[in-house]
Design a protein around this motif. Structure first.
Motif, PDB file in Angstrom:
ATOM      1  N   ILE A  41       0.841  -1.196   0.000  1.00  0.00           N
ATOM      2  CA  ILE A  41       0.000   0.000   0.000  1.00  0.00           C
ATOM      3  C   ILE A  41       0.876   1.246   0.000  1.00  0.00           C
ATOM      4  O   ILE A  41       0.623   2.201  -0.752  1.00  0.00           O
ATOM      5  CB  ILE A  41      -0.954   0.007   1.209  1.00  0.00           C
ATOM      6  CG1 ILE A  41      -1.999  -1.102   1.062  1.00  0.00           C
ATOM      7  CG2 ILE A  41      -1.648   1.363   1.351  1.00  0.00           C
ATOM      8  CD1 ILE A  41      -2.835  -1.333   2.307  1.00  0.00           C
ATOM      9  N   ALA A  42       1.912   1.243   0.825  1.00  0.00           N
ATOM     10  CA  ALA A  42       2.818   2.390   0.882  1.00  0.00           C
ATOM     11  C   ALA A  42       3.450   2.653  -0.481  1.00  0.00           C
ATOM     12  O   ALA A  42       3.536   3.806  -0.923  1.00  0.00           O
ATOM     13  CB  ALA A  42       3.908   2.146   1.939  1.00  0.00           C
ATOM     14  N   GLN A  43       3.864   1.600  -1.160  1.00  0.00           N
ATOM     15  CA  GLN A  43       4.498   1.747  -2.472  1.00  0.00           C
ATOM     16  C   GLN A  43       3.520   2.287  -3.516  1.00  0.00           C
ATOM     17  O   GLN A  43       3.871   3.158  -4.316  1.00  0.00           O
ATOM     18  CB  GLN A  43       5.073   0.404  -2.940  1.00  0.00           C
ATOM     19  CG  GLN A  43       5.922   0.509  -4.179  1.00  0.00           C
ATOM     20  CD  GLN A  43       7.181   1.322  -3.938  1.00  0.00           C
ATOM     21  OE1 GLN A  43       7.844   1.178  -2.923  1.00  0.00           O
ATOM     22  NE2 GLN A  43       7.517   2.180  -4.878  1.00  0.00           N
ATOM     23  N   ILE A  44       2.299   1.789  -3.497  1.00  0.00           N
ATOM     24  CA  ILE A  44       1.306   2.266  -4.472  1.00  0.00           C
ATOM     25  C   ILE A  44       1.000   3.742  -4.223  1.00  0.00           C
ATOM     26  O   ILE A  44       0.942   4.534  -5.167  1.00  0.00           O
ATOM     27  CB  ILE A  44       0.033   1.410  -4.429  1.00  0.00           C
ATOM     28  CG1 ILE A  44       0.347  -0.020  -4.898  1.00  0.00           C
ATOM     29  CG2 ILE A  44      -1.058   2.017  -5.309  1.00  0.00           C
ATOM     30  CD1 ILE A  44      -0.754  -1.023  -4.609  1.00  0.00           C
ATOM     31  N   TYR A  45       0.808   4.108  -2.954  1.00  0.00           N
ATOM     32  CA  TYR A  45       0.555   5.524  -2.653  1.00  0.00           C
ATOM     33  C   TYR A  45       1.740   6.395  -3.084  1.00  0.00           C
ATOM     34  O   TYR A  45       1.538   7.490  -3.607  1.00  0.00           O
ATOM     35  CB  TYR A  45       0.261   5.732  -1.170  1.00  0.00           C
ATOM     36  CG  TYR A  45      -1.179   5.493  -0.790  1.00  0.00           C
ATOM     37  CD1 TYR A  45      -2.237   6.011  -1.540  1.00  0.00           C
ATOM     38  CD2 TYR A  45      -1.501   4.753   0.337  1.00  0.00           C
ATOM     39  CE1 TYR A  45      -3.555   5.797  -1.193  1.00  0.00           C
ATOM     40  CE2 TYR A  45      -2.824   4.529   0.700  1.00  0.00           C
ATOM     41  CZ  TYR A  45      -3.839   5.055  -0.068  1.00  0.00           C
ATOM     42  OH  TYR A  45      -5.145   4.854   0.272  1.00  0.00           O
ATOM     43  N   TYR A  46       2.954   5.914  -2.887  1.00  0.00           N
ATOM     44  CA  TYR A  46       4.129   6.672  -3.334  1.00  0.00           C
ATOM     45  C   TYR A  46       4.078   6.860  -4.851  1.00  0.00           C
ATOM     46  O   TYR A  46       4.293   7.964  -5.356  1.00  0.00           O
ATOM     47  CB  TYR A  46       5.422   5.958  -2.928  1.00  0.00           C
ATOM     48  CG  TYR A  46       6.651   6.598  -3.510  1.00  0.00           C
ATOM     49  CD1 TYR A  46       7.172   7.764  -2.954  1.00  0.00           C
ATOM     50  CD2 TYR A  46       7.277   6.056  -4.625  1.00  0.00           C
ATOM     51  CE1 TYR A  46       8.296   8.376  -3.493  1.00  0.00           C
ATOM     52  CE2 TYR A  46       8.392   6.661  -5.171  1.00  0.00           C
ATOM     53  CZ  TYR A  46       8.893   7.822  -4.604  1.00  0.00           C
ATOM     54  OH  TYR A  46      10.004   8.428  -5.164  1.00  0.00           O
ATOM     55  N   ASN A  47       3.787   5.781  -5.572  1.00  0.00           N
ATOM     56  CA  ASN A  47       3.724   5.860  -7.033  1.00  0.00           C
ATOM     57  C   ASN A  47       2.570   6.728  -7.525  1.00  0.00           C
ATOM     58  O   ASN A  47       2.631   7.275  -8.620  1.00  0.00           O
ATOM     59  CB  ASN A  47       3.620   4.460  -7.643  1.00  0.00           C
ATOM     60  CG  ASN A  47       4.911   3.694  -7.504  1.00  0.00           C
ATOM     61  OD1 ASN A  47       5.993   4.270  -7.491  1.00  0.00           O
ATOM     62  ND2 ASN A  47       4.810   2.387  -7.363  1.00  0.00           N
ATOM     63  N   MET A  48       1.528   6.868  -6.707  1.00  0.00           N
ATOM     64  CA  MET A  48       0.404   7.744  -7.054  1.00  0.00           C
ATOM     65  C   MET A  48       0.670   9.183  -6.612  1.00  0.00           C
ATOM     66  O   MET A  48      -0.181  10.041  -6.792  1.00  0.00           O
ATOM     67  CB  MET A  48      -0.886   7.247  -6.374  1.00  0.00           C
ATOM     68  CG  MET A  48      -1.413   5.957  -6.905  1.00  0.00           C
ATOM     69  SD  MET A  48      -2.882   5.470  -5.964  1.00  0.00           S
ATOM     70  CE  MET A  48      -3.914   4.879  -7.270  1.00  0.00           C
ATOM     71  N   ARG A  49       1.819   9.401  -6.036  1.00  0.00           N
ATOM     72  CA  ARG A  49       2.241  10.713  -5.510  1.00  0.00           C
ATOM     73  C   ARG A  49       1.338  11.201  -4.368  1.00  0.00           C
ATOM     74  O   ARG A  49       1.151  12.389  -4.182  1.00  0.00           O
ATOM     75  CB  ARG A  49       2.316  11.741  -6.628  1.00  0.00           C
ATOM     76  CG  ARG A  49       3.399  11.436  -7.651  1.00  0.00           C
ATOM     77  CD  ARG A  49       3.491  12.524  -8.709  1.00  0.00           C
ATOM     78  NE  ARG A  49       3.903  11.953  -9.965  1.00  0.00           N
ATOM     79  CZ  ARG A  49       3.091  11.668 -10.983  1.00  0.00           C
ATOM     80  NH1 ARG A  49       1.821  11.931 -10.905  1.00  0.00           N
ATOM     81  NH2 ARG A  49       3.560  11.147 -12.086  1.00  0.00           N
ATOM     82  N   GLU A  50       0.790  10.259  -3.620  1.00  0.00           N
ATOM     83  CA  GLU A  50       0.033  10.592  -2.410  1.00  0.00           C
ATOM     84  C   GLU A  50       0.979  10.352  -1.230  1.00  0.00           C
ATOM     85  O   GLU A  50       0.903   9.352  -0.516  1.00  0.00           O
ATOM     86  CB  GLU A  50      -1.237   9.741  -2.316  1.00  0.00           C
ATOM     87  CG  GLU A  50      -2.230  10.065  -3.414  1.00  0.00           C
ATOM     88  CD  GLU A  50      -3.572   9.384  -3.226  1.00  0.00           C
ATOM     89  OE1 GLU A  50      -4.007   9.209  -2.063  1.00  0.00           O
ATOM     90  OE2 GLU A  50      -4.173   9.034  -4.253  1.00  0.00           O
ATOM     91  N   PHE A  51       1.895  11.306  -1.064  1.00  0.00           N
ATOM     92  CA  PHE A  51       3.033  11.124  -0.178  1.00  0.00           C
ATOM     93  C   PHE A  51       2.662  11.025   1.295  1.00  0.00           C
ATOM     94  O   PHE A  51       3.290  10.269   2.039  1.00  0.00           O
ATOM     95  CB  PHE A  51       4.061  12.236  -0.412  1.00  0.00           C
ATOM     96  CG  PHE A  51       4.613  12.228  -1.812  1.00  0.00           C
ATOM     97  CD1 PHE A  51       5.105  11.070  -2.393  1.00  0.00           C
ATOM     98  CD2 PHE A  51       4.623  13.389  -2.569  1.00  0.00           C
ATOM     99  CE1 PHE A  51       5.609  11.059  -3.683  1.00  0.00           C
ATOM    100  CE2 PHE A  51       5.129  13.400  -3.858  1.00  0.00           C
ATOM    101  CZ  PHE A  51       5.626  12.237  -4.420  1.00  0.00           C
ATOM    102  N   ASP A  52       1.672  11.768   1.749  1.00  0.00           N
ATOM    103  CA  ASP A  52       1.286  11.691   3.158  1.00  0.00           C
ATOM    104  C   ASP A  52       0.776  10.294   3.513  1.00  0.00           C
ATOM    105  O   ASP A  52       1.113   9.753   4.564  1.00  0.00           O
ATOM    106  CB  ASP A  52       0.223  12.745   3.492  1.00  0.00           C
ATOM    107  CG  ASP A  52       0.784  14.166   3.483  1.00  0.00           C
ATOM    108  OD1 ASP A  52       2.014  14.321   3.661  1.00  0.00           O
ATOM    109  OD2 ASP A  52      -0.003  15.108   3.297  1.00  0.00           O
ATOM    110  N   LYS A  53      -0.014   9.715   2.628  1.00  0.00           N
ATOM    111  CA  LYS A  53      -0.522   8.364   2.873  1.00  0.00           C
ATOM    112  C   LYS A  53       0.617   7.343   2.795  1.00  0.00           C
ATOM    113  O   LYS A  53       0.650   6.381   3.571  1.00  0.00           O
ATOM    114  CB  LYS A  53      -1.617   8.017   1.874  1.00  0.00           C
ATOM    115  CG  LYS A  53      -2.898   8.803   2.098  1.00  0.00           C
ATOM    116  CD  LYS A  53      -3.940   8.442   1.078  1.00  0.00           C
ATOM    117  CE  LYS A  53      -5.210   9.260   1.281  1.00  0.00           C
ATOM    118  NZ  LYS A  53      -6.227   8.972   0.262  1.00  0.00           N
TER     119      LYS A  53
END
Length: 156
Positions: free
Chosen positions: A112-124
């Protein structure tokens, strides 16, 4: 009459137990077929098998984990198309389902952390990396938090 009712009830109960066992075997069969399709990069076929496995045995954690991972494999990092974002969200939802059954599943949390990073949702992304730190002694989340902070300060 009482004996007949008890026998009928016992038969129905036995049938339910046997059917439940059959569903678990069918679920494992679909899990195995899904893993085979996954290994051959046939992700749509794998997703169908994993979904069926989850329907047949909702307690089968590996089927849920593979289902989410199959969605994640189809997500294109940084792609902004609505279809791509939908696939990324499906993967996140799948990993969240895993976390409902196993709240400390490191694979699901890291994914989940990696997907959020790739989606540029950095806080999540940072939130899930911090969650990894709470349950693991692995230093990798510290690295990712640094990478995320760098991406916030120096956006692409």
């Amino acid at each position: 009459m009482k004996a007949y009712t008890l026998a009928l009830l016992g038969g129905v109960l036995a049938l339910a137990v046997v059917a439940s066992g059959c569903n678990k075997l069918k679920a494992r069969d679909h899990l195995n077929k899904g893993v085979g399709a996954f290994r051959n990069a046939a992700f749509q076929q794998a997703i169908m098998h994993f979904k069926t496995a989850v329907e047949l045995d909702p307690t089968l954690l590996n089927a849920r984990l593979y289902l989410a991972t199959a969605y994640a494999q189809q997500y294109i990092p940084g792609g902004d198309s609505p279809d791509n974002i939908k696939v990324g969200k499906q993967a996140i939802e799948g990993f969240e389902d895993v976390l409902k059954m196993d709240p400390n599943n490191l694979t699901a949390i890291a994914s989940i952390a990696q997907i959020y990073y790739n989606m540029r949702e950095f806080d999540k992304a940072k939130e899930y990396q911090r969650r990894r730190l709470q349950i693991s002694n692995d230093p990798e989340p510290y690295y990712w938090i640094g990478v995320i902070n760098w991406a916030i300060v120096y956006p692409r």
